[in-house]
Structure formats: structure tokens, C-alpha cells
Design a protein around this motif. Structure first.
Motif, PDB file in Angstrom:
ATOM      1  N   ILE A 371       0.862  -1.180   0.000  1.00  0.00           N
ATOM      2  CA  ILE A 371       0.000   0.000   0.000  1.00  0.00           C
ATOM      3  C   ILE A 371       0.899   1.231   0.000  1.00  0.00           C
ATOM      4  CG2 ILE A 371      -1.952  -1.091   1.170  1.00  0.00           C
ATOM      5  CD1 ILE A 371      -1.022   0.309   3.740  1.00  0.00           C
ATOM      6  N   PHE A 372       0.362   2.334  -0.527  1.00  0.00           N
ATOM      7  CA  PHE A 372       1.121   3.582  -0.511  1.00  0.00           C
ATOM      8  C   PHE A 372       1.067   4.163   0.890  1.00  0.00           C
ATOM      9  CE2 PHE A 372       1.062   8.278  -1.079  1.00  0.00           C
ATOM     10  CZ  PHE A 372       2.389   8.417  -1.472  1.00  0.00           C
ATOM     11  N   SER A 373       2.241   4.528   1.427  1.00  0.00           N
ATOM     12  CA  SER A 373       2.315   5.016   2.802  1.00  0.00           C
ATOM     13  C   SER A 373       2.370   6.528   2.887  1.00  0.00           C
ATOM     14  CB  SER A 373       3.551   4.422   3.487  1.00  0.00           C
ATOM     15  OG  SER A 373       3.733   4.978   4.767  1.00  0.00           O
ATOM     16  N   GLY A 374       3.040   7.212   1.919  1.00  0.00           N
ATOM     17  CA  GLY A 374       3.075   8.665   2.000  1.00  0.00           C
ATOM     18  C   GLY A 374       4.176   9.284   1.168  1.00  0.00           C
ATOM     19  N   TRP A 375       4.104  10.625   1.051  1.00  0.00           N
ATOM     20  CA  TRP A 375       5.071  11.429   0.313  1.00  0.00           C
ATOM     21  C   TRP A 375       6.000  12.175   1.261  1.00  0.00           C
ATOM     22  CZ3 TRP A 375       5.178  10.786  -4.808  1.00  0.00           C
ATOM     23  CH2 TRP A 375       4.007  10.443  -5.502  1.00  0.00           C
ATOM     24  N   ASN A 376       7.183  12.457   0.782  1.00  0.00           N
ATOM     25  CA  ASN A 376       8.109  13.344   1.478  1.00  0.00           C
ATOM     26  C   ASN A 376       8.928  14.088   0.431  1.00  0.00           C
ATOM     27  OD1 ASN A 376       8.043  13.160   4.496  1.00  0.00           O
ATOM     28  ND2 ASN A 376       8.165  10.979   4.019  1.00  0.00           N
ATOM     29  N   GLY A 377       9.853  14.915   0.885  1.00  0.00           N
ATOM     30  CA  GLY A 377      10.704  15.644  -0.044  1.00  0.00           C
ATOM     31  C   GLY A 377       9.962  16.797  -0.674  1.00  0.00           C
ATOM     32  N   ALA A 378      10.028  16.915  -2.005  1.00  0.00           N
ATOM     33  CA  ALA A 378       9.407  18.034  -2.705  1.00  0.00           C
ATOM     34  C   ALA A 378       7.886  17.972  -2.643  1.00  0.00           C
ATOM     35  CB  ALA A 378       9.865  18.047  -4.162  1.00  0.00           C
ATOM     36  N   CYS A 379       7.327  16.799  -2.386  1.00  0.00           N
ATOM     37  CA  CYS A 379       5.891  16.670  -2.181  1.00  0.00           C
ATOM     38  C   CYS A 379       5.552  16.975  -0.724  1.00  0.00           C
ATOM     39  CB  CYS A 379       5.416  15.262  -2.522  1.00  0.00           C
ATOM     40  SG  CYS A 379       5.346  14.910  -4.282  1.00  0.00           S
ATOM     41  N   GLY A 393      15.471  24.183  -9.729  1.00  0.00           N
ATOM     42  CA  GLY A 393      16.699  23.510  -9.324  1.00  0.00           C
ATOM     43  C   GLY A 393      16.497  22.000  -9.387  1.00  0.00           C
ATOM     44  N   ALA A 394      17.272  21.271  -8.584  1.00  0.00           N
ATOM     45  CA  ALA A 394      17.144  19.814  -8.521  1.00  0.00           C
ATOM     46  C   ALA A 394      16.245  19.461  -7.344  1.00  0.00           C
ATOM     47  CB  ALA A 394      18.511  19.164  -8.359  1.00  0.00           C
ATOM     48  N   VAL A 395      15.061  18.937  -7.635  1.00  0.00           N
ATOM     49  CA  VAL A 395      14.120  18.579  -6.573  1.00  0.00           C
ATOM     50  C   VAL A 395      13.856  17.077  -6.609  1.00  0.00           C
ATOM     51  CG1 VAL A 395      13.047  20.847  -6.537  1.00  0.00           C
ATOM     52  CG2 VAL A 395      12.110  19.084  -8.024  1.00  0.00           C
ATOM     53  N   THR A 396      13.558  16.512  -5.441  1.00  0.00           N
ATOM     54  CA  THR A 396      13.309  15.082  -5.311  1.00  0.00           C
ATOM     55  C   THR A 396      12.007  14.866  -4.568  1.00  0.00           C
ATOM     56  OG1 THR A 396      15.671  14.558  -5.267  1.00  0.00           O
ATOM     57  CG2 THR A 396      14.173  12.894  -4.386  1.00  0.00           C
ATOM     58  N   ALA A 397      11.151  14.033  -5.132  1.00  0.00           N
ATOM     59  CA  ALA A 397       9.915  13.614  -4.473  1.00  0.00           C
ATOM     60  C   ALA A 397      10.087  12.176  -3.998  1.00  0.00           C
ATOM     61  CB  ALA A 397       8.726  13.726  -5.430  1.00  0.00           C
ATOM     62  N   GLN A 398       9.812  11.934  -2.725  1.00  0.00           N
ATOM     63  CA  GLN A 398       9.999  10.615  -2.126  1.00  0.00           C
ATOM     64  C   GLN A 398       8.654   9.937  -1.921  1.00  0.00           C
ATOM     65  OE1 GLN A 398      12.786   8.845  -0.863  1.00  0.00           O
ATOM     66  NE2 GLN A 398      11.347   7.222  -0.355  1.00  0.00           N
ATOM     67  N   ALA A 399       8.488   8.754  -2.522  1.00  0.00           N
ATOM     68  CA  ALA A 399       7.271   7.950  -2.341  1.00  0.00           C
ATOM     69  C   ALA A 399       7.625   6.699  -1.547  1.00  0.00           C
ATOM     70  CB  ALA A 399       6.673   7.567  -3.692  1.00  0.00           C
ATOM     71  N   GLN A 466      19.147  12.020   1.945  1.00  0.00           N
ATOM     72  CA  GLN A 466      19.442  12.727   0.695  1.00  0.00           C
ATOM     73  C   GLN A 466      19.214  14.213   0.904  1.00  0.00           C
ATOM     74  OE1 GLN A 466      18.227  11.074  -3.071  1.00  0.00           O
ATOM     75  NE2 GLN A 466      17.634  13.084  -3.853  1.00  0.00           N
ATOM     76  N   ALA A 467      20.223  15.027   0.532  1.00  0.00           N
ATOM     77  CA  ALA A 467      20.162  16.480   0.679  1.00  0.00           C
ATOM     78  C   ALA A 467      19.835  17.126  -0.653  1.00  0.00           C
ATOM     79  CB  ALA A 467      21.488  17.016   1.210  1.00  0.00           C
ATOM     80  N   SER A 468      18.921  18.106  -0.630  1.00  0.00           N
ATOM     81  CA  SER A 468      18.547  18.851  -1.840  1.00  0.00           C
ATOM     82  C   SER A 468      18.584  20.339  -1.524  1.00  0.00           C
ATOM     83  CB  SER A 468      17.145  18.458  -2.310  1.00  0.00           C
ATOM     84  OG  SER A 468      17.075  17.089  -2.623  1.00  0.00           O
ATOM     85  N   PRO A 469      19.416  21.134  -2.239  1.00  0.00           N
ATOM     86  CA  PRO A 469      19.496  22.575  -1.959  1.00  0.00           C
ATOM     87  C   PRO A 469      18.266  23.319  -2.469  1.00  0.00           C
ATOM     88  CG  PRO A 469      20.879  22.026  -3.820  1.00  0.00           C
ATOM     89  CD  PRO A 469      20.343  20.715  -3.299  1.00  0.00           C
ATOM     90  N   ASP A 470      17.918  24.409  -1.793  1.00  0.00           N
ATOM     91  CA  ASP A 470      16.900  25.314  -2.297  1.00  0.00           C
ATOM     92  C   ASP A 470      17.456  26.077  -3.494  1.00  0.00           C
ATOM     93  OD1 ASP A 470      15.209  24.474  -0.344  1.00  0.00           O
ATOM     94  OD2 ASP A 470      15.180  26.362   0.788  1.00  0.00           O
ATOM     95  N   PRO A 471      16.590  26.671  -4.329  1.00  0.00           N
ATOM     96  CA  PRO A 471      17.076  27.473  -5.454  1.00  0.00           C
ATOM     97  C   PRO A 471      18.037  28.559  -4.990  1.00  0.00           C
ATOM     98  CG  PRO A 471      14.723  27.088  -5.667  1.00  0.00           C
ATOM     99  CD  PRO A 471      15.115  26.561  -4.319  1.00  0.00           C
ATOM    100  N   GLY A 472      19.145  28.704  -5.708  1.00  0.00           N
ATOM    101  CA  GLY A 472      20.157  29.682  -5.363  1.00  0.00           C
ATOM    102  C   GLY A 472      21.196  29.181  -4.386  1.00  0.00           C
TER     103      GLY A 472
END
Length: 505
Positions: A371-379, A393-399, A466-472
Motif C-alpha cells: 500500500i502507498f504510505s506517504g510522500w516526502n521531499g518536494a511533495c 533547481g534539482a528537486v526530489t519527491a519521495q514515495a 538525501q540532501a537537496s538545496p533550495d534554489p540559489g
């Protein structure tokens, strides 16, 4: 590896961009770095060097290289340019400059010899190493960069003057649209002929240019761009363009193919910098006696004859720090994620370039038994199967998918006391952020920081962050229980464990 394209290819790309502007994928350039080895071919003892960059302001210079005999440079502006000037002190008592770069002996190699940390070769090498980092301004006008050795003015002892122009490649970077929809953004580098002609109706002196290139998943600094550093590409497998003639062309006449050369290629989604080494060699072949056009034995100047390549004049170690606009889907458990535009289907394709500001809708679909448990990251953290992401920029959505409890076997109560191999939830992980960015856990939904920055976990368990920088911003490194400059790390949680992700502009 990037591929070399000349003016015709550049025009073809531009034509496609005009025909279909919505296709362009975007990226951001954060800075350009140029660190070069240069031979003193003036025939005089040099007492310094200057780089004059037209069309910029003093504040556009973010860093200069100072690890050579002349130390840190002086920087000043003129009405049309900025001059970066490394120079020797003058001793009035002895009537001499105290620091000297010897003339370079014709035909002698200097690759790697003109560094202060190579004392056995440095003083006699007849070359030096200088460098400048520039902030990137996409709206800046076209500019020229001029390079000169400084020698004593015979008419004014104790005064330094620039001698001629030294051929050093001065790359200018830009982001170009891709040729086809859905392809990555293209990073282009233009190099203009470094020596102008003596008269408008003539060609300038010619040089042979050779270019090496590589992409890296991290930013680089100016101090890293030296010939004896392994990150600088310079072996045969890293050649981007073997030989090209660079030569200023008459104001009226010439094909344009010698005046400017373009190297370009797609940016990989994980690329944070592109590093090149651009070597310039003296053209030792024949010139047209009337126009001064270089005349090559192969008639096209695409493959030099053995006697047409003279000594190495300069080697520019250059890099551009860049961030493509991309969306990455990270998954744990058993299931797939698709984008409503059909660009991503993860499962198979889990990363794609986009235009900055594009809003993408993702849908999670659990496999049988999950079953789908949830979103994290950019979601935004939620348990609904769809989410929307804005790509900047570089964004990551975690499912995250988990086993369906209704279909898993179960066991009943098991009472107390049993025996040893179980883990206990007596450990904690705390994530801190320095700068602006986000950290998510890709092996569970425990961490989504800035919202959820701490979690209780079984002692001795492992978790991947996993680290993702904000724009800029850019990711610099990890500290604490994680170390290194890669944007992911796996940490074993024991007791009270702390990790810090460091971002900077």
C-alpha cells in the motif's frame, strides 16, 4: 563527455528553439572559474601579469588565485573593464623588481612545472599560474578578456607595463535549449580567437586549440583547477575536440569558423560542474602572404601536420558551476510513480529535466501486496496517492510503499520476555540544516527536514539521507555522523545521533 559543435550546429539549435520555445529545458549557471598556466614568451624577464576583463564590475570577481610568487593581485576598474594585476614589489635602493618570471625557453615543456609547490622546476620554468572566478550574469553584454605579461618600462624604470597580448582561451558560458523535447538543457562554451589582427583587413595570428572535458556531481573551486589535480581532464579518453584553428578573421571576409568555436553538450541530471582544460599551441605552418590566413597542409586545418604544431603557449583550466532544473522520484517499497505528462514513469525512468517553474503532478500506484504510505521531499507530506511538485533547481519527491497489513500473515500476541536478537527503539536521529535546503530519508519516511527533522529508530539501524538545496543554494557537505560531499549518505543510528547538512549560496 560533451561533443563539439561549430557555428552551423549552434544555428540549428537556435532555429529549433525559435520554432518550439516550450521545449527548452532550463539550468542555472552559478559561476565561471578560469585558472591558467601561461609561458613567458615575451623574451623579457616578467615581473607580473594582468588580466583585463571588459564589460564587468569589480564586484563580479568573486575570487583570485594567489599561490604563486606574486601573491594576491590588485583589482581596479577602468571606464570599460576591470583589471586584475599581479605585480612584483620594486626595491628603490637596488633599483630592481624583487620578483621575476624568467623567459621561457622555446620548445621546452611547462605542463605542471610552473607551480610554487614544485620548487625543483619552478624558478627556471619560465611560466606562472594565475586565475579568476566570476559571478555569472546572464544579462551581461558580450565581453573580451585580454592577457598581458608585465615587464619593466625601459623609459620609466621602476614602472611595469603590459607587453602585447598573450594567447589564453577565455571561455564564455551559456545555457542553450535542447534540440528535441524532453532532452536535458545544453551547456555551451564559446571561445573567441585571443589575438586580434594588426589591421582590419587581415587575419590575426593563429593557434591550435585542443579541449578536454568532464562533468562532476559537485561544485569545484578555483584552487582545484591546477594541472596536477586529477579532477582536471587531460588524458586521451577525455578529449572533447582534438584540434581546431582559432584565428581572428577580417572585419569583412572569413567564414566565422575560426573567429569563434563552440563546445557544447547535454547536462546530466546529477552534474554540478563541468571542467575543461583548453590548450593553445603556436601555429607553426604557413600563412598567406597577403591576408595572413593560416594555410594548412590538409587544406581544412582540421588535422595538423607534424610541423604545423609549435610549442604549448597556455593551458586554461576552466570550470562552470551549474544546476539543471530536474525532478527525481525516489522510492522505497514496492510500487510505481508516474507523472501526468508521461515524462516520468518510475519504475523505469525516475529523473527528467524540466523548465524552471513547471508544475508536475505525480501519482503513486502500489504493487500487489503493498500500500502507498506517504510522500516526502518536494511533495508535501501526505498519504494521498497524488501530489504536485514545482521544479526549481534539482528537486526530489519521495514515495514510500509498505507491505499491506491486511495481506501479511500475522501472528498473535506473543508475550513477554523472549530472548535476545531483537532491537529496541532506544535510539534517535536528529538532522540539522545549515543554509537553505531539505533532507529526506530515502529508506523510510522517518525524516523530511525542514518539517520532520528528528525520529526515534531501532538502535543500530541504518538510514539513508538525501540532501537537496533550495534554489540559489548548493549542497556543500555533511558533518556529524555523516561526512563527505556527496548529496546522499547512509548513517547507522546508535544512541543520540546527529547529522548536519550544509548548504551555501
Amino acid at each position: 563527455m560533451f561533443s563539439r559543435n561549430f557555428r552551423a550546429a549552434a544555428l540549428a539549435v537556435a532555429a529549433l528553439a525559435v520554432a518550439a520555445p516550450g521545449r527548452a529545458q532550463t539550468a542555472t549557471i552559478y559561476g565561471a572559474l578560469s585558472n591558467f598556466d601561461v609561458a613567458n614568451n615575451t623574451g623579457h624577464h616578467g615581473h607580473g601579469f594582468e588580466v583585463e576583463i571588459e564589460g564587468i564590475q569589480v564586484e563580479d570577481i568573486t575570487y583570485t588565485f594567489s599561490t604563486q610568487r606574486y601573491g594576491a593581485p590588485k583589482v581596479h576598474s577602468t571606464p570599460t573593464s576591470v583589471v586584475v594585476r599581479w605585480e612584483s614589489p620594486y626595491d628603490a635602493a637596488t633599483g630592481a623588481f624583487t620578483l621575476t618570471t624568467a623567459p621561457h625557453e622555446a620548445g621546452a615543456t611547462f605542463a605542471g612545472t610552473c607551480y610554487q609547490w614544485n620548487p625543483t622546476t619552478y624558478d627556471a620554468a619560465g611560466c606562472e599560474h594565475f586565475g579568476v572566478s566570476l559571478a555569472y550574469n546572464p544579462n551581461a553584454p558580450a565581453r573580451r578578456t585580454l592577457y598581458r605579461w608585465l615587464v619593466e618600462d625601459a623609459a620609466n624604470p621602476g614602472t611595469l607595463v603590459g607587453v602585447g597580448l598573450v594567447p589564453v582561451a577565455a571561455p564564455i558560458y551559456s545555457i542553450q535549449p535542447p534540440a528535441r523535447a524532453g532532452e536535458p538543457a545544453v551547456l555551451a562554451m564559446d571561445v573567441d580567437a585571443p589575438e586580434p589582427a594588426e589591421a582590419p583587413e587581415l587575419y590575426g595570428d593563429a593557434q591550435w586549440m585542443k579541449v578536454f572535458a568532464r562533468q562532476l556531481p559537485r561544485e569545484v573551486t578555483l584552487d582545484e583547477l591546477v594541472a596536477d589535480n586529477a579532477i582536471v581532464p587531460q588524458n586521451a579518453a577525455q578529449i572533447e575536440s582534438e584540434w581546431s584553428i582559432v584565428q581572428a578573421e577580417p572585419a569583412s571576409g572569413g567564414s566565422g569558423n575560426r573567429r569563434r568555436h563552440r563546445n557544447q553538450g547535454n547536462l546530466d541530471p546529477t552534474t554540478r560542474s563541468v571542467v575543461r582544460r583548453i590548450e593553445l599551441y603556436r601555429f607553426s605552418g604557413s600563412y598567406d602572404p597577403l591576408t595572413h590566413e593560416a594555410l594548412c597542409a590538409d587544406l581544412t586545418c582540421s588535422t595538423p601536420a607534424a610541423d604545423e604544431v609549435g610549442e604549448l603557449i597556455s593551458a586554461q583550466m576552466t570550470a562552470v558551476n551549474v544546476q539543471a532544473d530536474t525532478l527525481t522520484i525516489a522510492k522505497t517499497g514496492s510500487g510505481d510513480v508516474e507523472s501526468s505528462d508521461k515524462v516520468l514513469s518510475c519504475g523505469g525512468k525516475c529523473v527528467a529535466p524540466y523548465n524552471a517553474g513547471t508544475v508536475v503532478t505525480l501519482t503513486a500506484d502500489a504493487n500487489s501486496g503493498s500500500i502507498f504510505s506517504g510522500w516526502n521531499g518536494a511533495c508535501v507530506a501526505s498519504t494521498t496517492p497524488t501530489c504536485t511538485v514545482t521544479v526549481r533547481g534539482a528537486v526530489t519527491a519521495q514515495a514510500t510503499f509498505i507491505a499491506d497489513p491486511a495481506r501479511s500473515g500475522g501472528g498473535g500476541g506473543g508475550g513477554g520476555g523472549g530472548g535476545g536478537g531483537s532491537t529496541t527503539s532506544n535510539a534517535s536521529l536528529q538532522v540539522k540544516i545549515n543554509g537553505k535546503g531539505a533532507v529526506i530519508s530515502t529508506t523510510s519516511s522517518a525524516i523530511s527536514c525542514g518539517r520532520q527533522c528528528s525520529a526515534s529508530l531501532p538502535s543500530n539501524s541504518s538510514i539513508t539521507l538525501q540532501a537537496s538545496p533550495d534554489p540559489g543554494f548548493v549542497f556543500v557537505n555533511w558533518t556529524g555522523a555523516c561526512t563527505g560531499t556527496a548529496p546522499t549518505c547512509t548513517v547507522r543510528v546508535t544512541g543520540q545521533t546527529q547529522v548536519q547538512a550544509n548548504f551555501k549560496k
